[in-house]
Design a protein around this motif. Sequence first.
Motif, mmCIF file in Angstrom:
data_model
loop_
_atom_site.group_PDB
_atom_site.id
_atom_site.type_symbol
_atom_site.label_atom_id
_atom_site.label_comp_id
_atom_site.label_asym_id
_atom_site.label_seq_id
_atom_site.Cartn_x
_atom_site.Cartn_y
_atom_site.Cartn_z
ATOM 1 N N PHE A 119 51.569 -11.554 -44.273
ATOM 2 C CA PHE A 119 51.744 -12.555 -43.224
ATOM 3 C C PHE A 119 50.382 -13.064 -42.745
ATOM 4 N N SER A 120 50.350 -14.293 -42.260
ATOM 5 C CA SER A 120 49.152 -14.810 -41.593
ATOM 6 C C SER A 120 49.016 -14.094 -40.243
ATOM 7 N N ILE A 121 47.863 -14.211 -39.639
ATOM 8 C CA ILE A 121 47.643 -13.547 -38.343
ATOM 9 C C ILE A 121 48.636 -14.045 -37.306
ATOM 10 N N ASP A 122 48.864 -15.352 -37.262
ATOM 11 C CA ASP A 122 49.814 -15.901 -36.292
ATOM 12 C C ASP A 122 51.232 -15.397 -36.553
ATOM 13 N N LYS A 123 51.600 -15.308 -37.821
ATOM 14 C CA LYS A 123 52.936 -14.826 -38.159
ATOM 15 C C LYS A 123 53.073 -13.332 -37.829
ATOM 16 N N LYS A 124 51.996 -12.565 -38.003
ATOM 17 C CA LYS A 124 52.025 -11.147 -37.637
ATOM 18 C C LYS A 124 52.228 -10.992 -36.139
ATOM 19 N N LYS A 125 51.519 -11.795 -35.370
ATOM 20 C CA LYS A 125 51.654 -11.721 -33.909
ATOM 21 C C LYS A 125 53.063 -12.114 -33.467
ATOM 22 N N ALA A 126 53.593 -13.149 -34.083
ATOM 23 C CA ALA A 126 54.956 -13.581 -33.768
ATOM 24 C C ALA A 126 55.961 -12.499 -34.163
ATOM 25 N N PHE A 127 55.728 -11.873 -35.310
ATOM 26 C CA PHE A 127 56.600 -10.786 -35.762
ATOM 27 C C PHE A 127 56.596 -9.635 -34.760
ATOM 28 N N ILE A 128 55.418 -9.269 -34.256
ATOM 29 C CA ILE A 128 55.310 -8.174 -33.287
ATOM 30 C C ILE A 128 56.089 -8.519 -32.024
ATOM 31 N N GLU A 129 55.882 -9.718 -31.495
ATOM 32 C CA GLU A 129 56.595 -10.135 -30.288
ATOM 33 C C GLU A 129 58.099 -10.148 -30.512
ATOM 34 N N ASN A 130 58.515 -10.717 -31.618
ATOM 35 C CA ASN A 130 59.936 -10.804 -31.934
ATOM 36 C C ASN A 130 60.556 -9.416 -32.100
ATOM 37 N N THR A 131 59.865 -8.552 -32.808
ATOM 38 C CA THR A 131 60.372 -7.207 -33.045
ATOM 39 C C THR A 131 60.517 -6.437 -31.740
ATOM 40 N N LEU A 132 59.493 -6.515 -30.888
ATOM 41 C CA LEU A 132 59.538 -5.769 -29.635
ATOM 42 C C LEU A 132 60.559 -6.338 -28.646
ATOM 43 N N SER A 133 60.969 -7.562 -28.849
ATOM 44 C CA SER A 133 61.980 -8.111 -27.949
ATOM 45 C C SER A 133 63.404 -7.924 -28.479
ATOM 46 N N LYS A 134 63.572 -7.816 -29.793
ATOM 47 C CA LYS A 134 64.925 -7.786 -30.362
ATOM 48 C C LYS A 134 65.371 -6.455 -30.941
ATOM 49 N N GLU A 135 64.446 -5.624 -31.367
ATOM 50 C CA GLU A 135 64.810 -4.345 -31.982
ATOM 51 C C GLU A 135 64.989 -3.289 -30.890
ATOM 52 N N VAL A 136 66.207 -3.140 -30.424
ATOM 53 C CA VAL A 136 66.509 -2.299 -29.263
ATOM 54 C C VAL A 136 66.137 -0.831 -29.492
ATOM 55 N N VAL A 137 66.432 -0.302 -30.647
ATOM 56 C CA VAL A 137 66.132 1.112 -30.908
ATOM 57 C C VAL A 137 64.624 1.353 -30.873
ATOM 58 N N LEU A 138 63.867 0.493 -31.539
ATOM 59 C CA LEU A 138 62.416 0.624 -31.533
ATOM 60 C C LEU A 138 61.869 0.468 -30.113
ATOM 61 N N LYS A 139 62.347 -0.549 -29.414
ATOM 62 C CA LYS A 139 61.893 -0.809 -28.051
ATOM 63 C C LYS A 139 62.171 0.395 -27.145
ATOM 64 N N ASN A 140 63.360 0.952 -27.240
ATOM 65 C CA ASN A 140 63.706 2.107 -26.410
ATOM 66 C C ASN A 140 62.889 3.345 -26.787
ATOM 67 N N THR A 141 62.607 3.506 -28.064
ATOM 68 C CA THR A 141 61.770 4.625 -28.504
ATOM 69 C C THR A 141 60.380 4.514 -27.902
ATOM 70 N N LEU A 142 59.783 3.346 -27.998
ATOM 71 C CA LEU A 142 58.436 3.135 -27.475
ATOM 72 C C LEU A 142 58.399 3.286 -25.957
ATOM 73 N N LYS A 143 59.392 2.723 -25.265
ATOM 74 C CA LYS A 143 59.449 2.875 -23.806
ATOM 75 C C LYS A 143 59.596 4.340 -23.425
ATOM 76 N N GLY A 144 60.417 5.063 -24.162
ATOM 77 C CA GLY A 144 60.617 6.488 -23.883
ATOM 78 C C GLY A 144 59.341 7.289 -24.030
ATOM 79 N N MET A 145 58.493 6.886 -24.982
ATOM 80 C CA MET A 145 57.220 7.574 -25.184
ATOM 81 C C MET A 145 56.284 7.346 -24.004
ATOM 82 N N ILE A 146 56.472 6.270 -23.303
ATOM 83 C CA ILE A 146 55.662 5.958 -22.127
ATOM 84 C C ILE A 146 56.274 6.600 -20.884
ATOM 85 N N ILE A 147 57.551 6.402 -20.691
ATOM 86 C CA ILE A 147 58.237 6.939 -19.513
ATOM 87 C C ILE A 147 58.181 8.464 -19.504
#
Length: 129
Positions: A63-91
């Motif tokens: 991916f281009s740098i812009d596409k990588k950044k967009a992928f990261i934003e999209n993934t962190l907003s839509k992938e609920v399991v990943l998002k909850n895992t990462l939040k749990g590691m912080i909480i």
Amino acid sequence: MPTRNKQILEVREATFGDSNIESLNQEDFQNSVLRPILKFQNEILLSVFQAYIATHKGHFATFSIDKKKAFIENTLSKEVVLKNTLKGMIIGLFTSDEFLIYSNNSSHYNKRIMTMLSERIKSQLQLLE
């Protein structure tokens, strides 16, 4: 024997000085609690995201740098399991008092966590390849 709260604060190297934890406003909470935890957990947060990329998007490196950044934003907003895992590691590194503050406005703090996490991952793209 040290309490869990004291051990967590020692591991994070976060100190509140004389301030009362209940008196922290949202920005203070972000700077005094969330940022130190994200910094402390940086390596494992990146590893989890890297593992996600390896299992779900093997062609991320192309991916281009812009596409990588967009992928990261999209993934962190839509992938609920990943998002909850990462939040749990912080909480999971909150003290009891910090969790009470978080739980009183969790929706707001979740947005702050994900925004800061997204920016942190995007700023370290070279480590994801």
